[in-house]
Design a protein around this motif. Structure first.
Motif, PDB file in Angstrom:
ATOM      1  N   ARG A  75     -10.401 -17.573  45.421  1.00  0.00           N
ATOM      2  CA  ARG A  75     -11.309 -16.496  44.998  1.00  0.00           C
ATOM      3  C   ARG A  75     -11.346 -15.423  46.080  1.00  0.00           C
ATOM      4  O   ARG A  75     -11.334 -15.719  47.266  1.00  0.00           O
ATOM      5  N   VAL A  76     -11.401 -14.175  45.626  1.00  0.00           N
ATOM      6  CA  VAL A  76     -11.444 -13.020  46.513  1.00  0.00           C
ATOM      7  C   VAL A  76     -12.808 -12.355  46.352  1.00  0.00           C
ATOM      8  O   VAL A  76     -13.236 -12.075  45.228  1.00  0.00           O
ATOM      9  N   THR A  77     -13.486 -12.099  47.453  1.00  0.00           N
ATOM     10  CA  THR A  77     -14.799 -11.459  47.405  1.00  0.00           C
ATOM     11  C   THR A  77     -14.635  -9.942  47.422  1.00  0.00           C
ATOM     12  O   THR A  77     -13.892  -9.390  48.243  1.00  0.00           O
ATOM     13  N   VAL A  78     -15.324  -9.266  46.500  1.00  0.00           N
ATOM     14  CA  VAL A  78     -15.295  -7.800  46.425  1.00  0.00           C
ATOM     15  C   VAL A  78     -16.718  -7.293  46.207  1.00  0.00           C
ATOM     16  O   VAL A  78     -17.563  -8.024  45.688  1.00  0.00           O
ATOM     17  N   PRO A  79     -16.999  -6.065  46.598  1.00  0.00           N
ATOM     18  CA  PRO A  79     -18.327  -5.512  46.306  1.00  0.00           C
ATOM     19  C   PRO A  79     -18.424  -5.135  44.830  1.00  0.00           C
ATOM     20  O   PRO A  79     -17.464  -4.637  44.251  1.00  0.00           O
ATOM     21  N   ASP A 205     -12.855   0.292  39.155  1.00  0.00           N
ATOM     22  CA  ASP A 205     -13.334  -0.779  40.030  1.00  0.00           C
ATOM     23  C   ASP A 205     -12.340  -1.932  40.085  1.00  0.00           C
ATOM     24  O   ASP A 205     -12.115  -2.521  41.139  1.00  0.00           O
ATOM     25  N   VAL A 206     -11.728  -2.254  38.943  1.00  0.00           N
ATOM     26  CA  VAL A 206     -10.730  -3.330  38.948  1.00  0.00           C
ATOM     27  C   VAL A 206      -9.518  -2.929  39.773  1.00  0.00           C
ATOM     28  O   VAL A 206      -8.943  -3.752  40.502  1.00  0.00           O
ATOM     29  N   ALA A 207      -9.116  -1.657  39.694  1.00  0.00           N
ATOM     30  CA  ALA A 207      -7.987  -1.192  40.499  1.00  0.00           C
ATOM     31  C   ALA A 207      -8.293  -1.326  41.992  1.00  0.00           C
ATOM     32  O   ALA A 207      -7.419  -1.689  42.790  1.00  0.00           O
ATOM     33  N   ARG A 208      -9.531  -1.060  42.375  1.00  0.00           N
ATOM     34  CA  ARG A 208      -9.911  -1.243  43.781  1.00  0.00           C
ATOM     35  C   ARG A 208      -9.900  -2.729  44.152  1.00  0.00           C
ATOM     36  O   ARG A 208      -9.519  -3.096  45.268  1.00  0.00           O
ATOM     37  N   ASP A 209     -10.314  -3.580  43.198  1.00  0.00           N
ATOM     38  CA  ASP A 209     -10.210  -5.023  43.447  1.00  0.00           C
ATOM     39  C   ASP A 209      -8.747  -5.417  43.678  1.00  0.00           C
ATOM     40  O   ASP A 209      -8.444  -6.265  44.532  1.00  0.00           O
ATOM     41  N   MET A 210      -7.849  -4.826  42.915  1.00  0.00           N
ATOM     42  CA  MET A 210      -6.428  -5.126  43.068  1.00  0.00           C
ATOM     43  C   MET A 210      -5.937  -4.786  44.465  1.00  0.00           C
ATOM     44  O   MET A 210      -5.097  -5.490  45.032  1.00  0.00           O
ATOM     45  N   ASP A 211      -6.486  -3.716  45.042  1.00  0.00           N
ATOM     46  CA  ASP A 211      -6.046  -3.357  46.387  1.00  0.00           C
ATOM     47  C   ASP A 211      -6.578  -4.334  47.420  1.00  0.00           C
ATOM     48  O   ASP A 211      -5.899  -4.650  48.400  1.00  0.00           O
ATOM     49  N   VAL A 212      -7.799  -4.822  47.216  1.00  0.00           N
ATOM     50  CA  VAL A 212      -8.324  -5.849  48.108  1.00  0.00           C
ATOM     51  C   VAL A 212      -7.486  -7.122  47.978  1.00  0.00           C
ATOM     52  O   VAL A 212      -7.160  -7.773  48.983  1.00  0.00           O
ATOM     53  N   ILE A 213      -7.119  -7.477  46.756  1.00  0.00           N
ATOM     54  CA  ILE A 213      -6.270  -8.655  46.540  1.00  0.00           C
ATOM     55  C   ILE A 213      -4.929  -8.469  47.239  1.00  0.00           C
ATOM     56  O   ILE A 213      -4.415  -9.395  47.879  1.00  0.00           O
ATOM     57  N   ARG A 214      -4.347  -7.275  47.109  1.00  0.00           N
ATOM     58  CA  ARG A 214      -3.079  -6.989  47.798  1.00  0.00           C
ATOM     59  C   ARG A 214      -3.189  -7.277  49.289  1.00  0.00           C
ATOM     60  O   ARG A 214      -2.331  -7.957  49.881  1.00  0.00           O
TER      61      ARG A 214
END
Length: 508
Positions: A75-79, A205-214
């Motif tokens: 799991r990846v934590t995001v705001p 927001d999902v696209a920003r999550d994708m960058d955190v995942i990257r």
């Protein structure tokens, strides 16, 4: 030269002039003081620097099957709100199938929707060529599946009740009641989900999550494969982070300039696919739609329209109503591989049996989260708030898809859920711009029922992407074992060599 003035008049003039100058300086200073300072850049370091803890997928939705296949989860934590990184957070569930050969990179994937869980994508792609060279990464986007918190508007029981009861409602007589039901649904989403999450489940927001995942995966740049709505995610990421893209394959692309759920465009696409199915079915003497494709619309409507007033009750007490029958049909039209199942279901329907079609409809409805789907569309589509406009859309949709016209036409139509959505839009359809973006690959099918070919042409043009055209009737064509598509796609993903310009192919 202006001579200096003498006496009190001169003094008064000098004082006045000084006051004016001082006032001007004061105004200027005040103006400068009142100019809002640029907002501080949110500090997202703790998200970008987090370390993943890979382990068993047990405890994740659908995790048992993934674990059995050797797939890991984390799991990846995001705001929840990227503008408030110290506020509430979400946990994005991701999965990984390690590369079986010489690894090139991690390949983040999304199957579409919005609202389709993606945690099982590594399982779906396990036997494709990409699994040899890439760590295949799946994800359940925020609000969905194994990710938390989830968007929740209705329970499964409430959904089934609404589907069955409202599916039999006559909109001619109960427009006000349907609108009230839609407003109640929107209010329920707000109450059960909370406005904070409901306002931040959109594509941006999902696209920003994708960058955190990257970043969490340790990738300097993103390698991505997205289908259907996943192409909207990809193009949005490309707009936000063009310098962080390594490679992208966008399959079954959504037209960036239109509503994702444009009823008229979608209706025309599925009518085209229905016509193709009917022509194929007519080759068999026992086709339930007959052997004349020109009459297929009328034959089909004669089969399903009676279900509006008289659903077929199955032995397990479920009911095949008109909505379920058309849902099963639309589900089958996504791909020719499902056409035999549709033929079987329609053949059974001619004998008063609705079990096969009901099974197809149930399988389709279980694939995605209707709550997340609506939430995203309401955040990002041009909202219709006028009954006359809704009626015009309804009339044009019926004209575009006569096979699916239920005959319930009125001068006005009820407003949909989005007219009552409790949070304002966060994005609108537009031509994407991404300066400095490397060359991407778009794969579009000429007879795609859900995302028509023209939208793929538009997306490729907007992003300066290479376009692979597949001639056929299905939703998407990449990584499905079609050599003329998969070979150039794989070559591009591995060594970044784009396909030949104007590449066009069909199944042998």
């Amino acid at each position: 030269m202006v001579k200096p003035r003498k006496g009190t008049a001169a003094i008064r003039h000098a004082v006045l002039l000084a006051a004016v100058i001082a006032a001007g300086m004061l105004v200027t200073a005040c103006d400068k003081a009142e100019e809002p300072a640029p907002p501080p850049v949110p500090n997202l370091d703790r998200y970008y620097q987090q370390k993943l803890s890979w382990g068993s997928c047990e405890g994740y939705q659908g995790g048992g099957e993934l674990t059995a296949a050797g797939i890991e989860c984390a799991r990846v934590t995001v705001p929840i709100d990227y503008g408030k990184p110290d506020g509430d957070t979400a946990r994005i569930a991701i999965s990984r199938l390690r590369a079986q050969g010489t690894r090139v990179a991690a390949l983040l994937t999304n199957p579409g929707g919005p609202g389709v869980p993606g945690l099982t994508m590594p399982l779906a792609l396990a036997k494709t060529p990409v699994a040899e060279r890439f760590d295949v990464i799946g994800m359940d986007v925020r609000g969905l599946g194994a990710s938390t918190p989830r968007v929740s508007c209705r329970t499964a029981t409430e959904y089934e009740t609404d589907r069955f009861v409202l599916g039999r409602t006559d909109p001619l007589a109960e427009i006000d009641q349907i609108e009230q039901d839609n407003e109640d649904y929107a209010n329920s989403c707000a109450q059960r989900t909370g406005l904070a999450l409901l306002g931040h489940v959109g594509t941006g927001d999902v696209a920003r999550d994708m960058d955190v995942i990257r970043a969490a995966l340790g990738e300097q740049k993103l390698t991505y494969f997205g289908g259907s709505y996943g192409t909207r995610l990809g193009s949005t990421y490309a707009e936000l982070f063009p310098d962080r893209v390594r490679a992208m394959v966008l399959d079954a692309p959504v037209d960036p300039t239109t509503n994702m759920g444009d009823e008229v465009i979608t209706a025309a696409g599925f009518q085209q696919a229905f016509d193709a199915y009917a022509a194929d079915c007519a080759k068999a003497p026992d086709c339930p739609l007959g052997t004349d494709p020109k009459k297929a619309n009328d034959v089909y409507r004669a089969l399903v329209l009676p279900l509006i007033e008289h659903p077929i009750i199955t032995p397990d007490r479920r009911g095949l109503d008109y909505n379920a029958a058309t849902t099963a049909t639309i589900s089958a039209l996504y791909h020719p591989d499902s056409w035999p199942a549709l033929t079987k279901g329609l053949t059974e329907l001619t004998k008063g049996n609705g079990e096969a079609l009901l099974g197809e409809a149930g399988a389709y409805q279980e694939v995605s989260s209707d709550d997340v789907h609506r939430a995203v569309l309401c955040l990002e589509e041009v909202r219709v708030t006028d009954r006359a406009v809704a009626a015009d859309i309804d009339h044009r949709s019926r004209a575009a898809a006569p096979a699916f016209d239920d005959g319930l036409i009125n001068a006005e139509a009820p407003l949909g859920t989005c007219a009552f959505w409790p949070v304002p839009p966060t994005a609108q359809p537009h031509v994407p711009t991404a300066v400095g973006l490397p060359e991407l690959v778009v794969v579009a099918v000429t007879g795609d029922p859900a995302t028509p070919y023209a939208g793929g042409v538009n997306l490729a043009k907007a992003l300066g992407a290479a376009l692979i055209t597949y001639e056929g009737t299905q939703h998407g064509a990449a990584l499905e074992g079609i050599a003329c598509v998969d070979e150039p796609v794989l070559k591009y993903l591995i060594d970044l060599t784009p396909p030949a310009e104007g590449l066009r192919c069909s199944k042998p």
